[in-house]
Write a protein that holds these residues in place. Sequence first.
Motif, PDB file in Angstrom:
ATOM      1  N   ALA A   1      -7.522  -0.136  -3.438  1.00 43.00           N
ATOM      2  CA  ALA A   1      -6.816   0.421  -4.604  1.00 43.00           C
ATOM      3  C   ALA A   1      -6.749   1.928  -4.514  1.00 43.00           C
ATOM      4  O   ALA A   1      -5.725   2.552  -4.839  1.00 43.00           O
ATOM      5  N   ALA A   2      -7.858   2.552  -4.036  1.00 39.07           N
ATOM      6  CA  ALA A   2      -7.871   4.007  -3.927  1.00 39.07           C
ATOM      7  C   ALA A   2      -6.897   4.463  -2.859  1.00 39.07           C
ATOM      8  O   ALA A   2      -6.191   5.470  -3.029  1.00 39.07           O
ATOM      9  N   LEU A   3      -6.814   3.779  -1.717  1.00 37.31           N
ATOM     10  CA  LEU A   3      -5.864   4.130  -0.665  1.00 37.31           C
ATOM     11  C   LEU A   3      -4.432   3.906  -1.137  1.00 37.31           C
ATOM     12  O   LEU A   3      -3.498   4.649  -0.776  1.00 37.31           O
ATOM     13  N   GLY A   4      -4.204   2.834  -1.923  1.00 38.34           N
ATOM     14  CA  GLY A   4      -2.864   2.562  -2.428  1.00 38.34           C
ATOM     15  C   GLY A   4      -2.381   3.633  -3.389  1.00 38.34           C
ATOM     16  O   GLY A   4      -1.192   3.949  -3.443  1.00 38.34           O
ATOM     17  N   ASP A   5      -3.315   4.220  -4.104  1.00 43.98           N
ATOM     18  CA  ASP A   5      -2.937   5.295  -5.017  1.00 43.98           C
ATOM     19  C   ASP A   5      -2.620   6.569  -4.248  1.00 43.98           C
ATOM     20  O   ASP A   5      -1.750   7.348  -4.645  1.00 43.98           O
ATOM     21  N   ALA A   6      -3.342   6.826  -3.098  1.00 45.36           N
ATOM     22  CA  ALA A   6      -3.130   8.066  -2.361  1.00 45.36           C
ATOM     23  C   ALA A   6      -1.980   7.960  -1.375  1.00 45.36           C
ATOM     24  O   ALA A   6      -1.220   8.914  -1.186  1.00 45.36           O
ATOM     25  N   VAL A   7      -1.847   6.842  -0.683  1.00 44.72           N
ATOM     26  CA  VAL A   7      -0.803   6.658   0.353  1.00 44.72           C
ATOM     27  C   VAL A   7       0.095   5.518  -0.106  1.00 44.72           C
ATOM     28  O   VAL A   7      -0.389   4.435  -0.445  1.00 44.72           O
TER      29      VAL A   7
ATOM     30  N   MET B   1     -19.502  -7.078  -1.815  1.00 39.94           N
ATOM     31  CA  MET B   1     -18.689  -6.784  -0.641  1.00 39.94           C
ATOM     32  C   MET B   1     -17.199  -6.833  -0.992  1.00 39.94           C
ATOM     33  O   MET B   1     -16.440  -5.941  -0.647  1.00 39.94           O
ATOM     34  N   SER B   2     -16.756  -7.877  -1.696  1.00 44.70           N
ATOM     35  CA  SER B   2     -15.345  -8.024  -2.087  1.00 44.70           C
ATOM     36  C   SER B   2     -14.946  -6.970  -3.120  1.00 44.70           C
ATOM     37  O   SER B   2     -13.810  -6.474  -3.108  1.00 44.70           O
ATOM     38  N   ARG B   3     -15.854  -6.624  -3.971  1.00 48.66           N
ATOM     39  CA  ARG B   3     -15.557  -5.603  -4.979  1.00 48.66           C
ATOM     40  C   ARG B   3     -15.341  -4.256  -4.327  1.00 48.66           C
ATOM     41  O   ARG B   3     -14.424  -3.501  -4.685  1.00 48.66           O
ATOM     42  N   TRP B   4     -16.219  -3.949  -3.310  1.00 49.47           N
ATOM     43  CA  TRP B   4     -16.084  -2.663  -2.609  1.00 49.47           C
ATOM     44  C   TRP B   4     -14.776  -2.587  -1.880  1.00 49.47           C
ATOM     45  O   TRP B   4     -14.096  -1.566  -1.863  1.00 49.47           O
ATOM     46  N   TRP B   5     -14.359  -3.647  -1.246  1.00 49.73           N
ATOM     47  CA  TRP B   5     -13.076  -3.664  -0.520  1.00 49.73           C
ATOM     48  C   TRP B   5     -11.914  -3.539  -1.493  1.00 49.73           C
ATOM     49  O   TRP B   5     -10.952  -2.848  -1.196  1.00 49.73           O
TER      50      TRP B   5
END
Length: 211
Positions: free
Chosen positions: A10-16, A1-5
């Motif tokens: 990280a993916a959102l931080g790279d895009a936005v 669960m923590s790994r998925w979050w």
Amino acid sequence: MSRWWTETAAALGDAVPLPLAALLLLAGALLVALAWYFFPAWVPRRLPRMARPRLPRLRLPRLRLRLRLPKLRLPRLRLPRRRRRARPDAPAVPVPAPRSPEPTSAAHPGLADRLAAEGRYAEAVRERLREMVRLLVARQLVEPRPGLTVTELTTAVARVRPEVRPTLHTAGAIFSDLWYAQRPATAAHDHRMRDLAADLRRELAAEGDPR
């Protein structure tokens, strides 16, 4: 669960970029707060109604059934009326007043015999009772007075001559049945009354009259 979050953030931080994401979150929170504050002013009061399809009405033909039943006429039952029979010893039965004696002979019968010959048996019975009362008056066993009843006549005579009580009682019963109970008179009533009159004369003549 923590790994998925962690991977999703990280993916959102790279895009936005982070400042833009923070600004979007703040704008979204502000919109939710305004909607909550002004609720339910922004909700439409009337929702558009959907038009219902009109179905054609089916008109069934009316069935009128007229049944004519025959009228049943029941015959009327007429019950015979019961006539009240007066008691022989009823105090309200007056004795017929005695008449003056008529001369009788074999060629000229008395009034009672003439009435019986004409079939008027009720009147013949009444006349024979008058003859009996006239005989008692002649023997001074009873005083003639209007309104004298059969019971009073029998009681008054029985005080002096007790042996004649059954004869007078039977004669009074026959007279009451015919004239007050309205029973049909027959020849048997007249014969019985004639025998009672003869018995009364025989009983009064027997053993001598003390008066």
